[in-house]
Write an enzyme that holds these catalytic residues in place. Sequence first.
Site, mmCIF file in Angstrom:
data_model
loop_
_atom_site.group_PDB
_atom_site.id
_atom_site.type_symbol
_atom_site.label_atom_id
_atom_site.label_comp_id
_atom_site.label_asym_id
_atom_site.label_seq_id
_atom_site.Cartn_x
_atom_site.Cartn_y
_atom_site.Cartn_z
ATOM 1 N N GLY A 1 0.890 -1.134 -0.014
ATOM 2 C CA GLY A 1 0.017 -0.070 -0.064
ATOM 3 C C GLY A 1 0.928 1.220 0.015
ATOM 4 O O GLY A 1 2.013 1.205 -0.397
ATOM 5 N N ASN A 2 0.415 2.456 0.147
ATOM 6 C CA ASN A 2 0.733 3.569 0.380
ATOM 7 C C ASN A 2 0.118 4.492 1.407
ATOM 8 O O ASN A 2 -0.834 4.328 1.900
ATOM 9 C CB ASN A 2 0.830 4.452 -1.099
ATOM 10 C CG ASN A 2 -0.423 4.724 -1.824
ATOM 11 O OD1 ASN A 2 -1.030 5.554 -1.245
ATOM 12 N ND2 ASN A 2 -0.987 3.996 -2.613
ATOM 13 N N ARG A 3 0.829 5.921 1.582
ATOM 14 C CA ARG A 3 0.483 6.588 2.774
ATOM 15 C C ARG A 3 -0.625 7.585 2.029
ATOM 16 O O ARG A 3 -0.957 8.579 2.888
ATOM 17 C CB ARG A 3 1.763 7.361 3.086
ATOM 18 C CG ARG A 3 2.554 6.289 3.708
ATOM 19 C CD ARG A 3 3.790 7.338 4.610
ATOM 20 N NE ARG A 3 4.932 6.467 4.926
ATOM 21 C CZ ARG A 3 4.949 5.822 5.939
ATOM 22 N NH1 ARG A 3 3.771 5.621 6.752
ATOM 23 N NH2 ARG A 3 5.914 5.049 6.287
ATOM 24 N N SER A 4 -1.129 7.680 1.011
ATOM 25 C CA SER A 4 -2.213 8.461 0.583
ATOM 26 C C SER A 4 -3.540 8.577 1.855
ATOM 27 O O SER A 4 -4.078 7.392 1.727
ATOM 28 C CB SER A 4 -2.641 8.436 -0.656
ATOM 29 O OG SER A 4 -3.803 9.380 -1.077
ATOM 30 N N ALA B 1 -3.633 7.769 -5.325
ATOM 31 C CA ALA B 1 -2.215 7.255 -5.310
ATOM 32 C C ALA B 1 -2.502 5.622 -5.752
ATOM 33 O O ALA B 1 -2.814 5.124 -4.985
ATOM 34 C CB ALA B 1 -1.590 7.279 -4.132
#
Length: 241
Positions: free
Chosen positions: A33-36, A112
């Site tokens: 995943g990512n931090r968005s 994102a």
Amino acid sequence: SSVGAVPQDLAGRRVVVSAGGTREPIDPVRFIGNRSSGRQGVALAQAAAARGADVTLVAANLAQDVTDQVDAARGAAGRLACSVVSVESTAELRSAVRAAGTEADVVVMAAAVADFRPAATPDAKIKKVPGHGPAPIELVENPDILAELAHERLRSDQVVVGFAAETGDASGSVLDHGRTKARRKGADLIAVNAVGSGRGFGTDSNEVTLLDGAGDVVGHASGTKREVADAVWDAVVKLLP
Ligand code: CTP
Ligand code: CA
């Protein structure tokens, strides 16, 4: 502020906004995943609804406080003309954006999107074998949803908008990278923002330079994510037929 004070320059327009960050399954319990947080995308959806648009928000794994904000805005009677479609992976986000996008005047890709996903997703949890170290995870490239939308055009006269989160590096500045990306994607508008060292992700402020499809600067906005959102819509309104 009263509704009367907001220009209804998106009245009768259908817009799709993707927000948040995709999660690519590794196995049933893990993901990449990512931090968005989804804050900028939700601000775009709310700003569009306030300006009279019929909004579909494609929400990918929003931060809890951002989800709460969406629920509160939709709960307040008549405040937000917004349908929400929740998705997790890039494949799900792509289907949802394209389904809603066939009827849309504007599609904004604020999410994102993971560039890569695991090549295989086993049905069972991957087990460690003590003493044998980790097995590598093979990745494959995801489709570029924004470039597809820009090059295919699901509807004639549709305005396609993207974001470019950049850090400068040895090969160029934030704006250099944004310009290259704008030309490669083929979107009508790209909002370039500098990320890293606390900027962009998870905060309530943002600063963007707006580029057209040729990479030329057509605007600049900084302030709260809502203010940035309104600047993006100002630029979009100029492009609508
Ligand atoms: N995007 C997309 N599909 C992808 C990757 C990105 O639709 N598979 C969209 C994002 O939603 C954003 C824009 O493309 O609107 C730019 O995303 P970004 O990650 O900055 O660009 P990339 O083309 O992935 O390039 P890189 O990550 O290498 O900088
Ligand atoms: Ca990327």
